[in-house]
Scaffold this motif. Structure first.
Motif, short mmCIF file in Angstrom:
data_model
loop_
_atom_site.label_atom_id
_atom_site.label_comp_id
_atom_site.label_asym_id
_atom_site.label_seq_id
_atom_site.Cartn_x
_atom_site.Cartn_y
_atom_site.Cartn_z
N VAL A 37 -13.20 8.15 16.49
CA VAL A 37 -13.85 7.05 15.78
C VAL A 37 -13.29 5.74 16.31
O VAL A 37 -12.06 5.56 16.38
N VAL A 38 -14.18 4.83 16.69
CA VAL A 38 -13.77 3.49 17.12
C VAL A 38 -14.27 2.50 16.08
O VAL A 38 -15.43 2.53 15.68
N CYS A 39 -13.35 1.63 15.65
CA CYS A 39 -13.69 0.60 14.67
C CYS A 39 -13.61 -0.77 15.33
O CYS A 39 -12.61 -1.10 15.98
N LEU A 40 -14.65 -1.57 15.18
CA LEU A 40 -14.61 -2.97 15.61
C LEU A 40 -14.17 -3.76 14.40
O LEU A 40 -14.84 -3.73 13.36
N PHE A 41 -13.07 -4.45 14.52
CA PHE A 41 -12.44 -5.08 13.35
C PHE A 41 -12.19 -6.56 13.60
O PHE A 41 -11.58 -6.95 14.60
N GLN A 42 -12.70 -7.37 12.66
CA GLN A 42 -12.48 -8.82 12.71
C GLN A 42 -11.77 -9.23 11.41
O GLN A 42 -12.39 -9.35 10.36
N PRO A 43 -10.44 -9.41 11.47
CA PRO A 43 -9.71 -9.75 10.24
C PRO A 43 -9.97 -11.20 9.81
O PRO A 43 -9.90 -12.13 10.63
N GLY A 44 -10.25 -11.37 8.51
CA GLY A 44 -10.55 -12.71 7.99
C GLY A 44 -9.32 -13.40 7.42
O GLY A 44 -8.21 -12.84 7.36
N SER A 45 -9.55 -14.63 6.97
CA SER A 45 -8.44 -15.52 6.61
C SER A 45 -7.65 -15.05 5.37
O SER A 45 -6.52 -15.49 5.16
N TYR A 46 -8.24 -14.20 4.53
CA TYR A 46 -7.50 -13.72 3.35
C TYR A 46 -6.59 -12.54 3.68
O TYR A 46 -5.95 -11.98 2.79
N LEU A 47 -6.54 -12.16 4.93
CA LEU A 47 -5.67 -11.06 5.34
C LEU A 47 -4.42 -11.58 6.03
O LEU A 47 -3.74 -10.86 6.75
N GLU A 48 -4.11 -12.83 5.80
CA GLU A 48 -3.01 -13.47 6.53
C GLU A 48 -1.64 -12.91 6.15
O GLU A 48 -1.34 -12.62 4.98
N GLY A 49 -0.81 -12.76 7.16
CA GLY A 49 0.60 -12.44 6.96
C GLY A 49 1.37 -13.64 7.46
O GLY A 49 1.48 -14.67 6.78
N LEU A 99 -5.98 -13.99 13.27
CA LEU A 99 -7.09 -13.98 12.31
C LEU A 99 -8.36 -14.45 13.02
O LEU A 99 -8.31 -15.38 13.82
N GLY A 100 -9.45 -13.79 12.74
CA GLY A 100 -10.74 -14.17 13.33
C GLY A 100 -10.98 -13.57 14.70
O GLY A 100 -12.09 -13.68 15.23
N SER A 101 -9.96 -12.95 15.29
CA SER A 101 -10.19 -12.30 16.58
C SER A 101 -10.87 -10.94 16.33
O SER A 101 -11.04 -10.53 15.19
N VAL A 102 -11.23 -10.28 17.41
CA VAL A 102 -11.83 -8.96 17.27
C VAL A 102 -10.95 -7.96 18.00
O VAL A 102 -10.54 -8.22 19.14
N VAL A 103 -10.64 -6.88 17.34
CA VAL A 103 -9.87 -5.82 18.00
C VAL A 103 -10.61 -4.49 17.87
O VAL A 103 -11.45 -4.32 16.97
N LEU A 104 -10.29 -3.60 18.79
CA LEU A 104 -10.84 -2.24 18.74
C LEU A 104 -9.77 -1.31 18.21
O LEU A 104 -8.66 -1.27 18.74
N VAL A 105 -10.11 -0.58 17.16
CA VAL A 105 -9.21 0.41 16.60
C VAL A 105 -9.78 1.77 17.04
O VAL A 105 -10.86 2.17 16.60
N ASP A 106 -9.07 2.40 17.95
CA ASP A 106 -9.62 3.57 18.63
C ASP A 106 -8.81 4.80 18.25
O ASP A 106 -7.64 4.93 18.63
N SER A 107 -9.43 5.69 17.47
CA SER A 107 -8.68 6.85 16.95
C SER A 107 -9.28 8.15 17.42
O SER A 107 -10.49 8.23 17.67
N LYS A 108 -8.44 9.17 17.53
CA LYS A 108 -8.96 10.49 17.91
C LYS A 108 -8.08 11.58 17.32
O LYS A 108 -6.90 11.36 17.02
N VAL A 109 -8.70 12.73 17.16
CA VAL A 109 -7.96 13.91 16.71
C VAL A 109 -7.24 14.50 17.91
O VAL A 109 -7.84 14.74 18.96
#
Ligand SMILES: CCCCCCCCCCCC(=O)SCCNC(=O)CCNC(=O)[C@H](O)C(C)(C)COP(=O)(O)OP(=O)(O)OC[C@H]1O[C@@H](n2cnc3c(N)ncnc32)[C@H](O)[C@@H]1OP(=O)(O)O
Length: 237
Positions: A125-137, A181-191
């Motif tokens: 499963v590959v997830c395209l993820f764009q974290p928004g401003s409320y996810l700030e660390g 924040l606001g960038s796009v990353v690929l979360v690439d998972s496999k069994v």
């Protein structure tokens, strides 16, 4: 950079368009059908909205094109986990005012913007993820807990498609490079392997151009044992 040749070309050269291109050629409006849920169905959040960046939209379009070749499938996303479960399994369960953690922020673009794609034959499963401003660390960057959440959910979806009802028993993450924040990353998972009720998985979080490895993870999911307590079973629904 990623494991499959099918996704590799997506990463080289990023979206294939520069930010200048993006300004010169604004994103074309999408058809209402693409943006709205079907009547009688809960809203599917794994569809483009106005907050998605050019990189996110381009990557989404590329994956969508791959779904037409049949290997990849877009996974719909609802805000109540019960809506992910086929109707038969829902029979007799009371409706509950709960939300999937990832969909707990209603406003577009400030929380978890994501869409997942499944490749059954690769158990991936590959997830395209764009974290928004409320996810700030740290200022300007995604909180490590939000990265853990998207990894757990992506890997978890992968495990669910392979083994059905599972829960996370172990999740180990190495954080290598902060995610803006606001960038796009690929979360690439496999069994990686299945041993009885144990499903072992791994995951990489990378920038769209493949040049930055943000995080790596391994996980163990356990298939729920139908003979064990009903309480445990219910807690997973
Ligand atoms: C489609 C989109 C939808 C959308 C949905 C999106 C996906 C969301 C995914 C989110 C997933 C979560 O966050 S889940 C929430 C976080 N996780 C939890 O709360 C789980 C809490 N833990 C538990 O409930 C339990 O420990 C379980 C279910 C994990 C396992 O209990 P159990 O069923 O009794 O298993 P048990 O018999 O003890 O162990 C079975 C085998 O696993 C091994 N084992 C068990 N735990 C571990 C461990 N931590 N590390 C190593 N090994 C372990 C045992 O040694 C044994 O090996 P052997 O002797 O057989 O060799």
């Amino acid at each position: 950079p990623l494991r499959s040749a099918a996704v590799g070309p997506l990463l080289s050269g990023s979206s294939g368009r520069s930010r200048r291109d993006a300004a010169a050629h604004p994103v074309p409006p999408r058809s209402p059908q693409a943006l709205c849920s079907q009547p009688g169905r809960p809203k599917d959040y794994a569809l483009p909205n106005a907050s998605w960046s050019r990189d996110m939209l381009d990557l989404y379009d590329r994956f969508l094109a791959m779904t037409k070749e049949g290997l990849w499938k877009r996974i719909p996303s609802y805000n109540n986990v019960l809506d992910h479960i086929p109707g038969k399994a829902l029979r007799g369960l009371p409706s509950r005012d709960t939300r999937l953690f990832l969909r707990s922020i209603e406003a577009e673009g400030v929380g978890f913007e994501y869409v997942m794609f499944l490749n059954s034959s690769e158990k991936r499963v590959v997830c395209l993820f764009q974290p928004g401003s409320y996810l700030e660390g740290h200022p300007g960057f995604a909180h490590g807990g939000s990265i853990a959440t998207i990894i757990d959910s992506t890997i978890g979806s992968c495990a669910i498609f392979v083994a059905g009802r599972v829960m996370t028993a172990n999740l180990s993450i190495n954080y290598m490079s902060p995610v803006p924040l606001g960038s796009v990353v690929l979360v690439d998972s496999k069994v990686d392997k299945v041993e009885g009720r144990k499903v072992f998985l791994s995951c990489k979080v990378q920038s769209v151009d493949g040049g930055t490895l943000h995080a790596e993870a391994t996980a163990l999911f356990i298939q729920l044992d139908a003979t064990k307590s009903q309480k445990q079973q219910a807690s997973c629904q």
